[in-house]
Design a protein around this motif. Structure first.
Motif, short mmCIF file in Angstrom:
data_model
loop_
_atom_site.label_atom_id
_atom_site.label_comp_id
_atom_site.label_asym_id
_atom_site.label_seq_id
_atom_site.Cartn_x
_atom_site.Cartn_y
_atom_site.Cartn_z
N PRO A 1 -0.88 1.95 -1.28
CA PRO A 1 0.28 1.50 -1.38
C PRO A 1 0.68 0.01 -1.69
O PRO A 1 1.25 -0.48 -2.31
CB PRO A 1 0.98 2.11 -0.29
N ALA A 2 -0.37 -0.74 -0.94
CA ALA A 2 -0.11 -1.99 -1.22
C ALA A 2 -0.41 -2.78 -2.40
O ALA A 2 0.00 -3.71 -2.57
CB ALA A 2 -1.49 -2.83 -0.11
N THR A 3 -0.81 -2.03 -3.39
CA THR A 3 -1.01 -2.46 -4.76
C THR A 3 0.10 -2.10 -5.58
O THR A 3 0.13 -2.71 -6.80
CB THR A 3 -2.31 -1.89 -5.56
N LEU A 4 1.08 -1.48 -5.09
CA LEU A 4 2.23 -0.96 -5.84
C LEU A 4 3.36 -1.95 -5.74
O LEU A 4 3.49 -2.68 -4.80
CB LEU A 4 2.70 0.32 -5.34
N PRO A 5 4.18 -2.13 -6.73
CA PRO A 5 5.26 -3.18 -6.75
C PRO A 5 6.37 -2.60 -5.82
O PRO A 5 6.56 -1.25 -5.58
CB PRO A 5 5.78 -3.38 -8.07
N GLU A 6 7.36 -3.31 -5.49
CA GLU A 6 8.36 -2.94 -4.60
C GLU A 6 9.49 -2.22 -5.46
O GLU A 6 9.63 -2.47 -6.86
CB GLU A 6 9.18 -3.96 -3.65
N GLY A 7 10.33 -1.32 -5.00
CA GLY A 7 11.32 -0.46 -5.93
C GLY A 7 10.80 0.67 -6.76
O GLY A 7 9.61 1.21 -6.38
#
Length: 429
Positions: free
Chosen positions: A391-397
């Protein structure tokens, strides 16, 4: 497995089914829903059209018969409502069995708390000079609103969408059983897409409180004082200190706003829940034996997701488990099916809202694991193809595209193969 063991297992499932449905009453609207579903299914069966039952939203667990309090989960029905739209675009007729007041196909675009439909509208004076006004869509949103409206009207005009609501876990199970059994004439053309967030525990009807559960001992004291020992013909002495103290305690017992009562009135609530029977095997073997059945597995621990999906598939012998993690459910899912490698479906990197850094521009879509759970092949996001994303590699939103736009075509492809295999089996008989 011997035939005796199989028969015993089958009869065991039937006993549990009969016990549950006979002791937990159906929703009052069930006869009307059955009539509507039967007419809908017969129409599309005659047209040889595929019909999908999409279940959506969470199921409540009432704590009282006259329900004030209940247990719920976070599901708003996003997955189910979105999937229903893409099934309609793929030519399916859709029975949308949904939690009351959860998101609905098409209107979901304008009913979320962050997208109030009134924000998409404005008041515009009429051109006739009468001084009156009309309501129109804001220019920035008109194109999208028109597209959504046209799709919704087309589905209504062709009678391709039937929406049936439920509220409680018992309502849901009664509705699911009834509609699944009605889908039998569809044979393999029927598809059951079980996206609802179904409660694992419930309070049986015979243990449910008739009235609202009280947070104090007030009613217990009141009922005790109204019993035979409290009845007297002697006049009460209002000046008696004991009587005044008793009256004060009674008043405080019913007063939930006194922060420092002279008597402690609060009480603990201990809820004794039973496990909800697992009816997926009944669904596979009896309710809809020829239709393709898809279930979902939501987890928060990435280490057990695939294992639990595989266990569910082997235990219930259905056709597909779609696994997803709470933290990444809008970005990826994993397809676990019998006789197939696990297949991860991911939003393509080039359709995410911001760059994930150098070396992260790989392709998205379906990624099949060729090495099994212990494999070491990796994609361009430094994740194994057969491992969940970090999840840390994913962008916000939100992603730029809805992952259901990738899920539904993949499900449709598997359904086509299911239909073809059924045709081969029938042709060989």
């Amino acid at each position: 497995m011997s035939s005796n063991t199989t028969n015993t297992s089958a009869s065991s499932h039937e006993v549990v089914e009969n016990a549950y449905f006979s002791s937990n009453p159906p929703p009052k609207a069930l006869p009307q829903h059955v009539a509507a579903a039967k007419a809908f299914i017969n129409q599309h069966a005659a047209a040889n059209r595929r019909v999908v039952l999409v279940t959506s939203g969470g199921t409540t667990v009432p704590l009282e018969k006259q329900t004030v309090r209940f247990i719920d989960n976070f599901s708003a029905g996003t997955r189910g409502a979105t999937s229903a739209e893409y099934f309609l675009e793929s030519g399916y007729a859709v029975i949308f069995l949904h939690r009351q007041f959860s998101l609905l196909p098409y209107s979901r675009h304008y009913s979320h708390s962050t997208d109030c439909f009134l924000d998409f509208l404005h008041e515009s004076p009429k051109a006739d000079g009468s001084g009156s006004s009309s309501v129109v869509a804001n220019p920035a949103h008109q194109d999208k609103m028109l597209r959504v409206l046209r799709k919704y009207n087309a589905a209504k005009r062709q009678n391709l969408l039937l929406m049936l609501p439920f509220l409680t876990i018992t309502d849901y199970l009664h509705e699911l059983r009834a509609v699944a059994q009605l889908m039998r004439p569809l044979g393999p053309n029927g598809l059951l897409y079980l996206a609802a967030a179904v409660s694992d525990f419930f309070v049986p009807a015979d243990r449910m409180s008739e009235h609202k559960i009280q947070s104090t001992d007030a009613t217990d004291l009141f009922e005790k004082q109204q019993g035979p020992t409290a009845i007297t013909t002697e006049p009460r002495d209002p000046s008696s200190q004991q009587q005044q103290q008793q009256q004060q305690q009674e008043e405080e017992a019913f007063d939930n706003f006194d922060s420092s009562p002279s008597v402690q009135r609060s009480k603990r609530l201990v809820i004794d829940l039973d496990p909800v029977p697992k009816f997926l095997k009944n669904l596979v073997d009896g309710w809809a034996p020829e239709g393709m059945i898809v279930s979902f597995k939501l987890e928060t621990d990435p280490g057990i997701l695939v294992r639990k999906a595989r266990y569910s598939l082997e235990r219930y012998q259905h056709h597909l488990v779609i696994g997803n993690l709470l933290s990444t459910r809008k970005w990826e899912v994993v397809f676990v099916a019998p006789g197939r490698d696990d297949a991860w479906i991911r939003v393509p990197f080039n359709r995410r809202k911001k760059t994930l850094g150098s070396g992260s521009g790989g392709a998205g879509g379906v990624e099949e694991s060729k090495t099994g759970e212990s494999g070491s092949s990796s994609n361009n996001n430094n994740n194994n193809n057969n491992k969940p994303l970090d999840p840390a590699t994913l962008p916000e939103g939100e992603p730029e595209i809805e992952i259901e736009s990738l899920i539904i075509p993949a499900v449709e492809e598997l359904h086509s193969k299911h239909i073809a295999l059924a045709a081969e089996r029938n042709g060989s008989k």
